[in-house]
Design a protein around this motif. Sequence first.
Motif, short mmCIF file in Angstrom:
data_model
loop_
_atom_site.label_atom_id
_atom_site.label_comp_id
_atom_site.label_asym_id
_atom_site.label_seq_id
_atom_site.Cartn_x
_atom_site.Cartn_y
_atom_site.Cartn_z
N LYS A 23 8.52 -26.45 -15.14
CA LYS A 23 8.76 -26.49 -13.70
C LYS A 23 8.64 -27.92 -13.17
O LYS A 23 7.72 -28.65 -13.54
CB LYS A 23 7.77 -25.57 -12.99
CG LYS A 23 7.90 -24.12 -13.39
CD LYS A 23 6.80 -23.26 -12.80
CE LYS A 23 6.98 -23.09 -11.33
NZ LYS A 23 5.95 -22.18 -10.75
N VAL A 24 9.57 -28.27 -12.29
CA VAL A 24 9.62 -29.62 -11.73
C VAL A 24 9.58 -29.51 -10.20
O VAL A 24 10.34 -28.73 -9.62
CB VAL A 24 10.90 -30.36 -12.18
CG1 VAL A 24 11.03 -31.69 -11.45
CG2 VAL A 24 10.87 -30.57 -13.68
N PRO A 25 8.69 -30.26 -9.54
CA PRO A 25 8.66 -30.23 -8.08
C PRO A 25 10.03 -30.50 -7.47
O PRO A 25 10.77 -31.38 -7.93
CB PRO A 25 7.67 -31.35 -7.73
CG PRO A 25 6.74 -31.39 -8.90
CD PRO A 25 7.62 -31.11 -10.10
N GLY A 26 10.35 -29.71 -6.44
CA GLY A 26 11.63 -29.83 -5.77
C GLY A 26 12.65 -28.81 -6.23
O GLY A 26 13.64 -28.56 -5.53
N GLN A 27 12.43 -28.21 -7.39
CA GLN A 27 13.34 -27.17 -7.85
C GLN A 27 13.16 -25.90 -7.03
O GLN A 27 12.07 -25.60 -6.55
CB GLN A 27 13.07 -26.83 -9.33
CG GLN A 27 13.47 -27.92 -10.31
CD GLN A 27 13.09 -27.56 -11.74
OE1 GLN A 27 12.23 -26.71 -11.97
NE2 GLN A 27 13.72 -28.20 -12.70
#
Length: 659
Positions: A392-396
């Motif tokens: 998981k990547v912030p902003g997704q």
Amino acid sequence: MRRILFISSLLCVLTACDDYLDRQPESSVTPEVYMNDAEHLDSYVLKTYSALIKGHHGRGFATLLTSDFKTDDKAKDEDMPLFQPGELRVDESGGEWSFDNIRNCNYFFAEVLPKYKAGAISGDENLIKHYIGEMCFFRAYEYFNKVKKLGDFPIITEVQGMDYEALVTSSKREPRTKVIRFILQDLEDAITMMQDKSPDNGKRNRLSKDVARLFKSRVALFEASWLRNFAGTAFVPNGIGWPGEEVHPDFQFEKGSIEAEVDDLLDIAMEYAKQVAEAHPELTTNNGILKQEESDVNNPYFFMFGDCDLSGYDEVLLWRDYDQSLGIIHGTTVGVTTGNYFVGVTKGLVDSYLMRDGRPYYVASQEQPYVGDDYIADVVKNRDNRLQLFLKVPGQKNKVTNIDFEISPAVETYPMLFHPSWGYTTGYALRKYGNFDGKQTNQQFGSDTGCPIFRTVEAYLNYIEASYMKNGVIDDFAAKYWEKIRTRALVDDNYQNTINLTDMNKEAEGDWAAYTAGELVDATMYNIRRERRNEFISEGMRKDDLLRWRSMDQMIVTPYIVKGFKLWGPMEEWYKKEDGTSELIDFGNNPNVSPRSESDYLLPYQINPKQMNYGGLRWTMAHYLTPIAAKHFILTGGENSVIYQNPGWKTTAGSSAVE
């Protein structure tokens, strides 16, 4: 054939809740009323599915999403006695020394096989045979669980009565290799009896020949690895200090020597893995797309882990089905949308993923550079697409449809380390098993996405490893399979280039599988192990692999410090309050993160000095097997018990492993 849902509550709907497995085999009523037509056999078998084949087990923590946390892949905010010698203790009662599931299988055989041989069971002959084959598989499946955890184990094929002497005699442990041979024969019987395709109109919610073949390759590879890696120790028959020597003084391996036994098991692993791989020559397609808009096309590889119906994925040989309308649900997708139920991915796992050109990150090229890990978004750039899809990547976006249906975050913000329900233990979390429909992330109603249990890619990986162990080279079939796996991951398929660039000392910093018996393995074997790690993340495979590889010995001398994301750097700005102060406390009596002075990275077990694993994860040889609870020795003769304890353990309740 009706749709099968792997859950016991639904069986009440399908079979009027006939509690076959809870009936006493001694009852004179049961044989007369049951087990005399195909539907009776079917009902019994269905309940065995729910008892043995797990997956996403309902709401909350019990889900494959949180699996593998007692390994180098994941970290959970709890004490782990397994990794602190002296803290894991012999139970007073219970434990793994149990026979309930085996007894239920044996009862089925005792009632069904005589009637089957006599032609006294009505119904479709092919279905009757298939149901018998399923029970052969289940007995093998349960026995394998026992061998993995306990090693030597009794082989019991009959339903035991209440005669005390007979029960004691049947408790005699058999050498693990003999039990493995028994398991392999049960699986061969399952292959013979079962149909090519599962008897549920092709949905693959039930077993088939290929599932049994794949599992047979898994069993054979596990035991071959164990015997080779523990050879000469108390953990294998005839090894120095083997506790079964007194009971089995004349034991001989079926093939004459441990080396020949290993070779034969590797042949079996290769043969059955190849059968499955050649029957399923194509893996599920990966288009590289992580769905972020309704207009985005679906990525079959990503959705294979989070679709509601997995029957269309040839790679999935067996999967568990769920149904919200019947209350047959799980909480996996809720955990994906939030913080994985406080089970975080480690830096070691993230670092193990290659760059897209096949180079390890520490020797990245100018064309596919390693951007660093100052931000989570940076760490996935130019990497193996499995990391890009599943980390998981912030902003997704966590949800693309029905965004406001549930309170869980629609967009992945920074890792909420201190959220009481959504905490991120390491800062890294997965979206594997995710679904972008907000209705599937509902905390009240739960999710009914399917759960893959057996995938054909395991056959590819089993063959690669077994063939290399056997012959010391990557043969043509292994090369073909490996290239297909890497191509699907959107990684350059030149595995030899990766091997040539591998620095084993560097890999050992974050990967226990770099070791066997405390020594670094060769780069080819390591990269085979790396491929399994990267492909099977969060599928409950890692611990078994580490055990059979004997990959924790080095922690006897050198504690392992688990690392998470790079907290002390630009990402610490995420934790600034409105008044300019930080949420991060790394000093004083009540710290909530590990000290900046120790590492730039979040060290989840280095926050609280009272935490059992503070100072690093440690190991002792005895922990490779589980101890048998004290009560079982008392019931079988005390000091004269026919049962012997596992290496390094006493028979006294509350005692810890002997160093």
